[in-house]
Design an enzyme around this catalytic site. Structure first.
Site, short mmCIF file in Angstrom:
data_model
loop_
_atom_site.label_atom_id
_atom_site.label_comp_id
_atom_site.label_asym_id
_atom_site.label_seq_id
_atom_site.Cartn_x
_atom_site.Cartn_y
_atom_site.Cartn_z
N ARG A 103 0.84 -1.20 0.00
CA ARG A 103 0.00 0.00 0.00
C ARG A 103 0.87 1.24 0.00
NH1 ARG A 103 -4.91 0.35 4.20
NH2 ARG A 103 -3.23 1.02 5.53
N THR A 107 -1.52 7.44 -0.60
CA THR A 107 -2.81 7.25 -1.28
C THR A 107 -3.58 6.04 -0.75
OG1 THR A 107 -1.85 5.80 -2.95
CG2 THR A 107 -1.80 8.17 -3.41
N ASP A 199 -0.32 -3.40 12.10
CA ASP A 199 0.21 -3.79 10.78
C ASP A 199 0.57 -5.28 10.82
OD1 ASP A 199 2.20 -4.36 8.67
OD2 ASP A 199 2.01 -2.22 8.26
N ASP A 202 4.20 -6.34 9.72
CA ASP A 202 5.20 -5.95 10.71
C ASP A 202 5.14 -6.83 11.95
OD1 ASP A 202 6.23 -3.95 9.14
OD2 ASP A 202 5.16 -2.32 10.15
C1 PRP Z 1 -1.47 -4.82 4.27
C2 PRP Z 1 -2.32 -6.08 4.35
C3 PRP Z 1 -3.08 -6.04 3.07
C4 PRP Z 1 -3.31 -4.56 2.87
C5 PRP Z 1 -4.72 -4.24 3.28
O1 PRP Z 1 -0.37 -5.03 3.50
O2 PRP Z 1 -1.57 -7.25 4.54
O3 PRP Z 1 -2.37 -6.58 1.96
O4 PRP Z 1 -2.38 -3.87 3.71
O5 PRP Z 1 -5.02 -2.93 3.03
P1 PRP Z 1 -6.09 -2.46 1.96
O6 PRP Z 1 -7.32 -3.30 2.16
O7 PRP Z 1 -6.33 -1.02 2.33
O8 PRP Z 1 -5.51 -2.59 0.59
P2 PRP Z 1 0.74 -3.90 3.24
O9 PRP Z 1 0.43 -3.18 1.97
O10 PRP Z 1 0.89 -3.06 4.46
O11 PRP Z 1 2.04 -4.73 2.95
P3 PRP Z 1 2.86 -5.73 3.92
O12 PRP Z 1 2.01 -6.97 4.09
O13 PRP Z 1 4.10 -6.00 3.15
O14 PRP Z 1 3.12 -5.03 5.22
N1 URA Z 2 -2.80 -3.26 6.74
C1 URA Z 2 -2.57 -3.80 7.96
O1 URA Z 2 -1.64 -4.58 8.15
N2 URA Z 2 -3.37 -3.41 8.99
C2 URA Z 2 -4.39 -2.56 8.82
O2 URA Z 2 -5.11 -2.26 9.80
C3 URA Z 2 -4.61 -2.01 7.54
C4 URA Z 2 -3.81 -2.40 6.51
#
Ligand code: PRP
Ligand code: URA
Length: 208
Positions: A103, A107, A199, A202
């Site tokens: 993400r 945005t 997150d 993380d």
């Molecule tokens: C997180 C999560 C989803 C996304 C959800 O991933 O694991 O993939 O955000 O958010 P959305 O519904 O608003 O699209 P992130 O993009 O943070 O990547 P990561 O798993 O590498 O931390």
């Molecule tokens: N991605 C995450 O990991 N947690 C949230 O709450 C939203 C997006």
């Protein structure tokens, strides 16, 4: 809303431990594995069967086996990786495809950085796994990609969802059932799920 929340005591118990900010990465990974095993039961409930009879030591038994190739499990990187091994335990002959989406912090839109789906995706049902369904942008994009690859059907398996994300997925992909452990209250100003669990990537990998 086509969101099936699995209100099972074990799921809710383990989800509460997972949400707790004091839960570290090792326990977080273990809990995510265990919850996915339980949710996987519901996410696979409509897989088609073929009849098959077998000879037991005592006689002939009519039974059933999964029809055709087993599903393709599609984790959305990174956090979806934490759910993949549990589904493979349930579906040992499944294939695994990977979709990398991150993400954009400003945005909140997903940016694709990796995609590797099996060549025979068109012969399989796809189960997309990602613990967090927040704005729904990542899930909707991942569903579009597996549909483009020809998947026979798609199921989205998440853990915690926001109403906003469920709405987006259902508007863009009304044919896709969503299975999860909880439908939370809302998104905050940074598009994080409230109360959520923070997150997920993380917390899984200790990169907080
Ligand atoms: C997180 C999560 C989803 C996304 C959800 O991933 O694991 O993939 O955000 O958010 P959305 O519904 O608003 O699209 P992130 O993009 O943070 O990547 P990561 O798993 O590498 O931390
Ligand atoms: N991605 C995450 O990991 N947690 C949230 O709450 C939203 C997006």
């Amino acid at each position: 809303m086509q969101f099936q929340a699995i209100d099972h005591p074990l799921v809710q118990h383990k989800l509460t431990l997972l949400r707790d900010a004091r839960t570290g990465p090792k326990e977080f990974r273990e809990l995510l594995f265990e919850i996915t095993l339980l949710l996987g039961y519901a996410a696979t409930q409509d897989l088609p069967l073929d009849e098959k009879s077998v000879e037991t030591p005592v006689g002939r038994a009519r039974g059933s086996v999964l029809r055709g190739a087993q599903p393709v499990i599609v984790p959305v990187l990174r956090a979806g990786l934490g759910m993949t091994e549990a589904l493979l335990r349930l579906l040992p002959a499944a294939a695994v495809g990977h979709i990398g989406l991150a993400r954009d912090p400003r945005t909140h839109l997903p940016v694709e950085y990796y995609r590797k789906l099996p060549a025979d995706t068109a012969q399989r049902h796809a189960i997309i796994v990602d613990p967090m369904l927040a704005t729904g942008g990542s899930a909707a994009a991942a569903i579009s990609l597996v549909k483009q690859a020809g998947a026979r059907g798609v199921t989205l398996l998440c853990l915690v969802a926001a109403p906003e994300g469920v709405r987006v997925v259902q508007e863009q992909h009304p044919d896709v059932p969503i299975v999860g452990a909880a439908l939370d209250d809302r998104l905050d100003d940074h598009a994080y799920i409230v109360p959520g669990l923070g997150d997920a990537g993380d917390r899984l990998y200790g990169t907080v």
